[in-house]
Write a protein that holds these residues in place. Structure first.
Motif, PDB file in Angstrom:
ATOM      1  N   VAL A 138       0.889  -1.228  -0.098  1.00 19.81           N
ATOM      2  CA  VAL A 138      -0.062  -0.088   0.060  1.00 19.81           C
ATOM      3  C   VAL A 138       0.892   1.524  -0.052  1.00 19.81           C
ATOM      4  O   VAL A 138       0.498   2.122  -0.868  1.00 19.81           O
ATOM      5  N   LEU A 139       1.944   1.322   0.863  1.00 21.78           N
ATOM      6  CA  LEU A 139       2.907   2.326   0.707  1.00 21.78           C
ATOM      7  C   LEU A 139       3.570   2.605  -0.409  1.00 21.78           C
ATOM      8  O   LEU A 139       3.528   3.940  -1.074  1.00 21.78           O
ATOM      9  N   ARG A 140       3.916   1.422  -1.096  1.00 19.67           N
ATOM     10  CA  ARG A 140       4.511   1.706  -2.521  1.00 19.67           C
ATOM     11  C   ARG A 140       3.684   2.170  -3.738  1.00 19.67           C
ATOM     12  O   ARG A 140       4.079   3.096  -4.274  1.00 19.67           O
TER      13      ARG A 140
ATOM     14  N   VAL B   4       1.646   6.629  -6.975  1.00 17.54           N
ATOM     15  CA  VAL B   4       0.328   7.271  -7.363  1.00 17.54           C
ATOM     16  C   VAL B   4       0.322   8.569  -8.052  1.00 17.54           C
ATOM     17  O   VAL B   4       0.090   9.001  -9.319  1.00 17.54           O
ATOM     18  N   PRO B   5       1.323   9.822  -7.432  1.00 15.49           N
ATOM     19  CA  PRO B   5       1.351  10.957  -8.217  1.00 15.49           C
ATOM     20  C   PRO B   5       2.171  10.960  -9.268  1.00 15.49           C
ATOM     21  O   PRO B   5       1.666  11.466 -10.460  1.00 15.49           O
ATOM     22  N   TYR B   6       3.152  10.077  -9.668  1.00 16.63           N
ATOM     23  CA  TYR B   6       3.760   9.961 -11.008  1.00 16.63           C
ATOM     24  C   TYR B   6       2.717   9.371 -12.008  1.00 16.63           C
ATOM     25  O   TYR B   6       2.933   9.671 -13.322  1.00 16.63           O
ATOM     26  N   VAL B   7       1.987   8.584 -11.548  1.00 20.55           N
ATOM     27  CA  VAL B   7       0.878   8.054 -12.626  1.00 20.55           C
ATOM     28  C   VAL B   7      -0.058   9.037 -13.119  1.00 20.55           C
ATOM     29  O   VAL B   7      -0.474   9.144 -14.221  1.00 20.55           O
TER      30      VAL B   7
ATOM     31  N   ALA C  10      -2.620  16.727 -12.466  1.00 20.96           N
ATOM     32  CA  ALA C  10      -1.669  17.157 -11.182  1.00 20.96           C
ATOM     33  C   ALA C  10      -1.441  18.489 -11.042  1.00 20.96           C
ATOM     34  O   ALA C  10      -1.596  19.330  -9.967  1.00 20.96           O
ATOM     35  N   GLY C  11      -1.359  19.296 -12.094  1.00 18.34           N
ATOM     36  CA  GLY C  11      -1.124  20.753 -12.075  1.00 18.34           C
ATOM     37  C   GLY C  11      -2.464  21.411 -11.590  1.00 18.34           C
ATOM     38  O   GLY C  11      -2.466  22.524 -10.837  1.00 18.34           O
ATOM     39  N   VAL C  12      -3.659  21.062 -12.011  1.00 23.43           N
ATOM     40  CA  VAL C  12      -5.042  21.696 -11.820  1.00 23.43           C
ATOM     41  C   VAL C  12      -5.355  21.310 -10.274  1.00 23.43           C
ATOM     42  O   VAL C  12      -5.609  22.348  -9.611  1.00 23.43           O
TER      43      VAL C  12
ATOM     44  N   ALA D 137       8.646  22.123  -5.724  1.00 23.81           N
ATOM     45  CA  ALA D 137       8.105  21.305  -4.591  1.00 23.81           C
ATOM     46  C   ALA D 137       7.060  20.668  -5.294  1.00 23.81           C
ATOM     47  O   ALA D 137       7.248  19.425  -5.029  1.00 23.81           O
ATOM     48  N   VAL D 138       6.147  21.144  -5.962  1.00 23.83           N
ATOM     49  CA  VAL D 138       4.952  20.111  -6.625  1.00 23.83           C
ATOM     50  C   VAL D 138       5.912  19.256  -7.873  1.00 23.83           C
ATOM     51  O   VAL D 138       5.524  18.083  -7.740  1.00 23.83           O
ATOM     52  N   LEU D 139       6.958  19.699  -8.568  1.00 24.92           N
ATOM     53  CA  LEU D 139       7.456  18.892  -9.201  1.00 24.92           C
ATOM     54  C   LEU D 139       8.040  17.637  -8.435  1.00 24.92           C
ATOM     55  O   LEU D 139       8.147  16.430  -8.978  1.00 24.92           O
ATOM     56  N   THR D 140       8.614  17.761  -7.403  1.00 23.66           N
ATOM     57  CA  THR D 140       9.321  16.780  -6.360  1.00 23.66           C
ATOM     58  C   THR D 140       8.225  15.649  -5.966  1.00 23.66           C
ATOM     59  O   THR D 140       8.348  14.524  -6.090  1.00 23.66           O
ATOM     60  N   TRP D 141       7.034  16.317  -5.676  1.00 20.28           N
ATOM     61  CA  TRP D 141       6.047  15.473  -5.264  1.00 20.28           C
ATOM     62  C   TRP D 141       5.640  14.481  -6.403  1.00 20.28           C
ATOM     63  O   TRP D 141       4.952  13.517  -6.186  1.00 20.28           O
ATOM     64  N   LYS D 142       5.597  15.235  -7.568  1.00 21.86           N
ATOM     65  CA  LYS D 142       5.013  14.399  -8.686  1.00 21.86           C
ATOM     66  C   LYS D 142       5.874  13.314  -9.115  1.00 21.86           C
ATOM     67  O   LYS D 142       5.432  12.324  -9.679  1.00 21.86           O
ATOM     68  N   TYR D 143       7.188  13.578  -9.299  1.00 19.25           N
ATOM     69  CA  TYR D 143       8.283  12.672  -9.724  1.00 19.25           C
ATOM     70  C   TYR D 143       9.001  12.011  -8.899  1.00 19.25           C
ATOM     71  O   TYR D 143       9.690  11.045  -9.218  1.00 19.25           O
TER      72      TYR D 143
END
Length: 314
Positions: free
Chosen positions: A120-122, A127-130, A136-138, A180-186
């Motif tokens: 579940v943690l993985r 999920v953000p990358y998918v 994600a931007g919106v 920071a948003v890019l870090t969360w995403k990728y």
């Protein structure tokens, strides 16, 4: 003599046919030609077209008849906005590696341990990358809205004051918020690659280290992280190229603003071409972007990935 031995002897004595070589090359051409055709159509031809547009003063209508040579390149390179865009790209490149690398390695090492809810943690981290960049931007655009956004509400709830012009409207902080948003995403991609790299580490090495009295932290520092070297270098290469080409998330969040504080090379050429109809300028900017990305990728391959390439060849 057994039938298998007889068959092998006959096969070894079979003469080499001249058409075997042609057949081999025909098979290679059959499988490679579609890929080469797609590359020519979607990679080579757009580059050639952009290079052609860059030599003309063209607004998108009519024939290409106003030849200006390299004036568009001179104008692009002399533009302070474009030079700032290059600097912003370099900040994103360095910042992404500095932030995501230690976080990705640390999370991967922790998730590589057997624990409850590991799957579940993985999934939650990946999920953000998918998510599509636009979606994600919106989402983050709504979360970061001044006054009624969730981020401002949380900060007001703990007694902190957010920027008066908003997180995305303040030039001094907008680029760092985007980072920071890019870090969360990728970050999920980094964790996934590092976890895959850790699967290749032999359990016997960990068992030997435990027998020698090494702690868990010593084992990770002396065994896991060094053996992750090829994976880390490959991820850094992917992160660098992705950061240079960064467009979708920034375009949705800020559009390159405020006051060009988050402009990148990609948003610059889109703004010049799509919004201002300066397709010659946009073509020159795209060629410069391609040249910078190509040189950085080539240098990285020759300097950083050279050892990995040699080991793979051996």
């Amino acid at each position: 003599m057994s039938s298998e031995a007889t068959t092998g002897a006959v096969a070894s004595e079979r003469p080499h046919r001249p058409h075997d070589g042609w057949r081999k090359w025909a098979e290679i051409a059959f499988f490679v030609t579609p890929a080469l055709a797609l590359m020519a159509l979607f990679v080579a031809w757009p580059i050639i077209t952009a290079a052609r547009f860059s030599l003309y003063d063209w607004k998108g209508l009519g024939p290409l008849d106003d030849f200006v040579g390299f004036e568009n390149y001179a104008e692009v390179l002399a533009d302070d906005v474009f030079r700032d865009a290059v600097a912003h790209n370099m900040i994103i490149v360095v910042g992404s590696i500095i932030v995501q690398l230690p976080l990705g390695v640390a999370i991967a090492l922790l998730l590589n341990r057997k624990m409850a809810g590991q799957g579940v943690l993985r999934t939650l981290i990946f999920v953000p990358y998918v998510l599509a960049e636009v979606i994600a931007g919106v989402i983050w655009f709504q979360l970061l809205q001044p006054e009624y956004g969730l981020v401002d509400a949380l900060m007001n709830g703990i007694g902190l004051s957010p920027p008066e012009q908003g997180w995305l409207g303040t030039p001094e902080v907008a680029l760092w918020v985007v980072l920071a948003v890019l870090t969360w995403k990728y970050l999920g991609l980094a964790v996934l690659l590092f976890l895959a790299g850790l699967q290749g580490v032999s359990e016997e090495l960990y068992e030997a280290a435990q027998l020698d009295g090494a702690s868990w932290w010593q084992t990770q520092w002396r065994i896991s992280i060094p053996l992750l070297g090829p994976t880390i270098r490959t991820w850094c290469f992917l992160s660098m190229i992705g950061s240079i080409q960064c467009f979708d998330m920034i375009w949705v969040l800020t559009g390159g603003g405020p006051a060009d504080a988050t402009t990148t090379m990609a948003t610059y050429l889109i703004d010049e071409g799509t919004n201002r109809h300066n397709y010659g300028i946009a073509g020159a900017a795209s060629v410069v972007l391609f040249a910078i990305a190509f040189v950085m990728a080539l240098v990285y391959q020759l300097v950083v990935l050279r050892r990995d390439t040699k080991e793979a060849a051996v």
